[in-house]
Design a protein around this motif. Structure first.
Motif, PDB file in Angstrom:
ATOM      1  N   GLU A   1       2.225  10.031 -12.689  1.00  0.00           N
ATOM      2  CA  GLU A   1       0.394  10.299 -13.127  1.00  0.00           C
ATOM      3  C   GLU A   1       0.615   8.673 -12.946  1.00  0.00           C
ATOM      4  OE1 GLU A   1       1.626  14.202 -14.824  1.00  0.00           O
ATOM      5  OE2 GLU A   1       2.256  12.795 -15.498  1.00  0.00           O
ATOM      6  N   ARG A   2       1.385   8.020 -14.140  1.00  0.00           N
ATOM      7  CA  ARG A   2       1.308   6.709 -14.321  1.00  0.00           C
ATOM      8  C   ARG A   2       2.201   5.604 -13.073  1.00  0.00           C
ATOM      9  NH1 ARG A   2      -1.314   3.552 -16.494  1.00  0.00           N
ATOM     10  NH2 ARG A   2      -0.323   2.644 -16.981  1.00  0.00           N
ATOM     11  N   ILE A   3       3.491   6.060 -12.440  1.00  0.00           N
ATOM     12  CA  ILE A   3       3.120   5.219 -11.210  1.00  0.00           C
ATOM     13  C   ILE A   3       2.159   5.273 -10.316  1.00  0.00           C
ATOM     14  CG2 ILE A   3       4.816   5.405  -8.965  1.00  0.00           C
ATOM     15  CD1 ILE A   3       7.325   5.754 -11.023  1.00  0.00           C
ATOM     16  N   LEU A   4       1.309   6.564  -9.912  1.00  0.00           N
ATOM     17  CA  LEU A   4       0.616   6.938  -8.662  1.00  0.00           C
ATOM     18  C   LEU A   4      -1.218   6.223  -9.757  1.00  0.00           C
ATOM     19  CD1 LEU A   4       0.750  10.864  -8.205  1.00  0.00           C
ATOM     20  CD2 LEU A   4       1.020   9.003  -6.350  1.00  0.00           C
ATOM     21  N   THR A   5      -1.469   6.082  -9.913  1.00  0.00           N
ATOM     22  CA  THR A   5      -2.556   5.861 -10.564  1.00  0.00           C
ATOM     23  C   THR A   5      -2.570   4.037 -11.514  1.00  0.00           C
ATOM     24  OG1 THR A   5      -1.872   6.495 -12.775  1.00  0.00           O
ATOM     25  CG2 THR A   5      -3.392   7.524 -11.994  1.00  0.00           C
ATOM     26  N   ALA A   6      -1.433   3.601 -11.884  1.00  0.00           N
ATOM     27  CA  ALA A   6      -1.253   1.936 -11.778  1.00  0.00           C
ATOM     28  C   ALA A   6       0.881   2.119 -11.634  1.00  0.00           C
ATOM     29  CB  ALA A   6      -0.759   2.616 -13.316  1.00  0.00           C
ATOM     30  N   PRO A   7       0.423   1.353 -10.120  1.00  0.00           N
ATOM     31  CA  PRO A   7       1.405   1.247  -9.497  1.00  0.00           C
ATOM     32  C   PRO A   7       1.818  -0.457 -10.398  1.00  0.00           C
ATOM     33  CG  PRO A   7      -0.032   1.269  -8.619  1.00  0.00           C
ATOM     34  CD  PRO A   7      -0.733   2.077  -9.410  1.00  0.00           C
ATOM     35  N   ALA A   8       3.033  -0.410 -10.425  1.00  0.00           N
ATOM     36  CA  ALA A   8       3.524  -2.050 -11.947  1.00  0.00           C
ATOM     37  C   ALA A   8       3.345  -3.597 -10.722  1.00  0.00           C
ATOM     38  CB  ALA A   8       5.052  -2.185 -11.747  1.00  0.00           C
TER      39      ALA A   8
ATOM     40  N   ILE B   1      10.360   9.213 -13.093  1.00  0.00           N
ATOM     41  CA  ILE B   1      10.838   8.523 -12.285  1.00  0.00           C
ATOM     42  C   ILE B   1      10.773   6.819 -12.205  1.00  0.00           C
ATOM     43  CG2 ILE B   1       9.959   7.574  -9.535  1.00  0.00           C
ATOM     44  CD1 ILE B   1       8.028  10.563  -9.690  1.00  0.00           C
ATOM     45  N   VAL B   2      12.158   6.735 -11.235  1.00  0.00           N
ATOM     46  CA  VAL B   2      12.567   5.234 -11.243  1.00  0.00           C
ATOM     47  C   VAL B   2      12.651   4.636  -9.902  1.00  0.00           C
ATOM     48  CG1 VAL B   2      15.187   3.216 -12.041  1.00  0.00           C
ATOM     49  CG2 VAL B   2      14.293   5.725 -13.235  1.00  0.00           C
ATOM     50  N   ILE B   3      11.348   4.026  -9.953  1.00  0.00           N
ATOM     51  CA  ILE B   3      11.892   3.201  -8.488  1.00  0.00           C
ATOM     52  C   ILE B   3      13.007   2.207  -8.539  1.00  0.00           C
ATOM     53  CG2 ILE B   3       9.898   2.141  -6.828  1.00  0.00           C
ATOM     54  CD1 ILE B   3       7.999   4.185  -7.683  1.00  0.00           C
ATOM     55  N   LEU B   4      13.006   2.092  -7.227  1.00  0.00           N
ATOM     56  CA  LEU B   4      14.573   1.113  -7.325  1.00  0.00           C
ATOM     57  C   LEU B   4      14.591   0.163  -6.749  1.00  0.00           C
ATOM     58  CD1 LEU B   4      17.948   3.104  -8.584  1.00  0.00           C
ATOM     59  CD2 LEU B   4      16.632   1.615  -9.532  1.00  0.00           C
ATOM     60  N   GLN B   5      13.909  -1.119  -6.653  1.00  0.00           N
ATOM     61  CA  GLN B   5      14.412  -2.138  -5.530  1.00  0.00           C
ATOM     62  C   GLN B   5      16.278  -1.979  -5.415  1.00  0.00           C
ATOM     63  OE1 GLN B   5      12.077  -5.180  -8.074  1.00  0.00           O
ATOM     64  NE2 GLN B   5      11.401  -5.368  -5.674  1.00  0.00           N
ATOM     65  N   GLU B   6      16.143  -3.356  -4.513  1.00  0.00           N
ATOM     66  CA  GLU B   6      17.978  -3.968  -3.233  1.00  0.00           C
ATOM     67  C   GLU B   6      18.634  -4.142  -5.033  1.00  0.00           C
ATOM     68  OE1 GLU B   6      20.622  -6.875  -1.398  1.00  0.00           O
ATOM     69  OE2 GLU B   6      17.981  -6.844  -1.808  1.00  0.00           O
ATOM     70  N   ALA B   7      19.881  -3.370  -5.082  1.00  0.00           N
ATOM     71  CA  ALA B   7      20.694  -2.917  -6.446  1.00  0.00           C
ATOM     72  C   ALA B   7      20.373  -2.921  -7.648  1.00  0.00           C
ATOM     73  CB  ALA B   7      21.006  -4.823  -6.818  1.00  0.00           C
ATOM     74  N   SER B   8      19.549  -1.099  -7.790  1.00  0.00           N
ATOM     75  CA  SER B   8      19.213  -0.674  -7.969  1.00  0.00           C
ATOM     76  C   SER B   8      18.230  -1.763  -9.511  1.00  0.00           C
ATOM     77  CB  SER B   8      20.827   0.026  -8.985  1.00  0.00           C
ATOM     78  OG  SER B   8      20.745   1.370  -8.103  1.00  0.00           O
ATOM     79  N   ARG B   9      17.495  -2.343  -9.206  1.00  0.00           N
ATOM     80  CA  ARG B   9      16.433  -3.154 -10.517  1.00  0.00           C
ATOM     81  C   ARG B   9      15.409  -2.356 -10.007  1.00  0.00           C
ATOM     82  NH1 ARG B   9      18.884  -7.641  -6.700  1.00  0.00           N
ATOM     83  NH2 ARG B   9      19.954  -8.668  -7.713  1.00  0.00           N
ATOM     84  N   ILE B  10      15.360  -2.044 -11.308  1.00  0.00           N
ATOM     85  CA  ILE B  10      13.953  -1.295 -11.567  1.00  0.00           C
ATOM     86  C   ILE B  10      12.834  -1.423 -11.184  1.00  0.00           C
ATOM     87  CG2 ILE B  10      12.503   0.002 -13.139  1.00  0.00           C
ATOM     88  CD1 ILE B  10      15.226  -0.097 -14.910  1.00  0.00           C
ATOM     89  N   ALA B  11      11.991  -1.745  -9.977  1.00  0.00           N
ATOM     90  CA  ALA B  11      10.641  -1.767  -9.864  1.00  0.00           C
ATOM     91  C   ALA B  11       9.438  -1.094 -10.976  1.00  0.00           C
ATOM     92  CB  ALA B  11      10.169  -1.759  -8.490  1.00  0.00           C
ATOM     93  N   GLN B  12       9.304   0.211 -10.842  1.00  0.00           N
ATOM     94  CA  GLN B  12       8.327   0.885 -12.343  1.00  0.00           C
ATOM     95  C   GLN B  12       9.783   2.076 -13.114  1.00  0.00           C
ATOM     96  OE1 GLN B  12       4.664   1.280 -11.225  1.00  0.00           O
ATOM     97  NE2 GLN B  12       3.918   2.339 -13.203  1.00  0.00           N
TER      98      GLN B  12
END
Length: 407
Positions: free
Chosen positions: A238-245, A222-233
């Protein structure tokens, strides 16, 4: 804590590489996509997700150049396609959109045949491919090949949209909220069916959604994007749920991470429980004896092909001792296939008779049941694994920090 978009993965082939991709629309002061770099590996479903306006759909559309990037490079299977002929490029990439976009004046078969015909396939090959794809999406060619889109339900049209995207057997597919305009029940079924299909065809897929639950269910990464498609994580579900950046990712995931993790496990991942079953022609007295010895409140009646049909309890047998088993008790509802997630199984279980979810194979044949104890055990195991992983990450960061402080 988060995976780098370009972290090396040994023995994995990069199918799509976006290098410093930027898009600014005329008259706008800010970039819609700002210097995005991203590697997408062969055979994975990578989901772009983020708040409205973050640039996820714009990013996806630059890959097949429906939207031309302002700068940066698009590399497809090792080839720089940034300045390639866009029509030729699009024939190499399957594309599925929310509203399907079937040609209303063409039959289902003609819709699916669109790209193969453009590529110059002969008619025999095209017909064989159309029938193969209709079978693949569980639509009988004889029943559906000559129908028109208006004669199909929304879910059927969406299946045809997937089949059309697979027409020329592309290595890459782009899917722009493909299940977003469908009712929740049909959406769940189509998601499960698509995951089953992907297990067979193993395409490289870029999938856009605004729904984090859908992202967790559908994505290998999963690519979680912020404004202007900047990558948040950019990481596994599994990692996104257990260890959010960071806090942005944690807020986007929201509450209920334990329940969301049930979307990470499939029914096929666990050992199914058993339930007393009988065939429709069984003798009622023998069924009653079996029921009493089982310690259960009811038996599951299967037809001659082994497909679940009815729940029958002791009261049903005693009040209609000579009644046929297919005529007493209550009909079976809430079945799932092994490709369903444990979240799907839990949803069915909550309202199900006997508090179990019946599992059947794609032909509808009974395979076992899932009960609440199995789901609880899965959640406990996930928590234990997450705690161990987070402890390992902490130790690794501590070691790396100590090493960097050495003279």
């Amino acid at each position: 804590m988060t995976s780098s978009p370009n972290v090396s993965q040994p023995n994995r082939k990069v199918m799509i590489r976006l290098e410093n991709l930027t898009k600014r629309f005329p008259g706008q002061k800010q970039n819609a996509v700002d210097n995005l770099t991203l590697d997408i590996y062969e055979g994975e479903i990578v989901v772009l997700v983020g708040p409205s306006g973050c640039g996820k759909t714009t990013t996806m559309k630059t890959i097949n150049r429906i939207i031309e990037p302002t700068s940066g490079r698009i590399i497809l299977d090792g080839e720089d396609v940034t300045t390639a002929n866009p029509d030729t490029l699009r024939r190499r990439i399957g594309y599925v959109i929310q509203q399907v976009g079937l040609f209303p004046h063409q039959t289902i078969g003609e819709n699916i045949a669109t790209v193969p015909k453009l590529l110059g396939w002969d008619s025999k090959r095209v017909t064989a491919r159309v029938d193969e794809l209709l079978d693949m999406v569980n639509m009988s060619p004889a029943d559906y090949r000559d129908r028109y889109p208006k004669q199909l339900s929304g879910g059927q049209r969406q299946r045809v949209g997937v089949a059309r995207a697979l027409g020329a057997d592309p290595d890459v597919m782009l899917m722009d909220e493909p299940f977003g305009a469908i009712d929740p029940i049909t959406r769940d079924r189509l998601q499960n069916e698509f995951l089953r299909l992907q297990s067979e065809v193993r395409k490289t897929i870029v999938f856009v959604t605004h729904d984090i639950d859908e992202a967790i269910k559908m994505g290998d990464r999963i690519v979680i994007l912020q404004e202007a498609s900047r990558i948040a994580q950019y990481d596994t579900p599994e990692r996104i749920l257990t260890a959010p950046a960071n806090q942005f990712v944690a807020d986007f995931i929201g509450k209920g991470a334990s329940l969301k993790r049930l979307n990470l496990s499939r029914v096929s991942d666990i050992e199914l429980s058993s339930w007393p079953t009988v065939r429709v022609g069984a003798d009622s007295a023998q069924v009653l004896d079996q029921l009493r010895s089982s310690g259960r409140d009811s038996v599951l009646v299967l037809d001659d092909a082994g497909r679940p049909r009815r729940w029958v309890g002791a009261g049903d047998l005693q009040s209609s001792p000579s009644g046929a088993l297919e005529e007493i008790g209550v009909p079976v509802e809430g079945m799932v296939e092994p490709t369903a997630t444990l979240s799907d199984a839990l949803n069915e279980l909550i309202a199900a008779r006997n508090s179990v979810t019946i599992v059947v194979d794609p032909a509808g044949v009974y395979r076992g049941v899932v009960d609440i104890n199995q789901i609880n055990e899965t959640i406990r195991a996930m928590r234990s694994t997450s705690a161990a992983q987070n402890a390992a990450d902490l130790a690794e960061r501590s070691t790396a920090g100590s090493a960097s402080e050495r003279p």
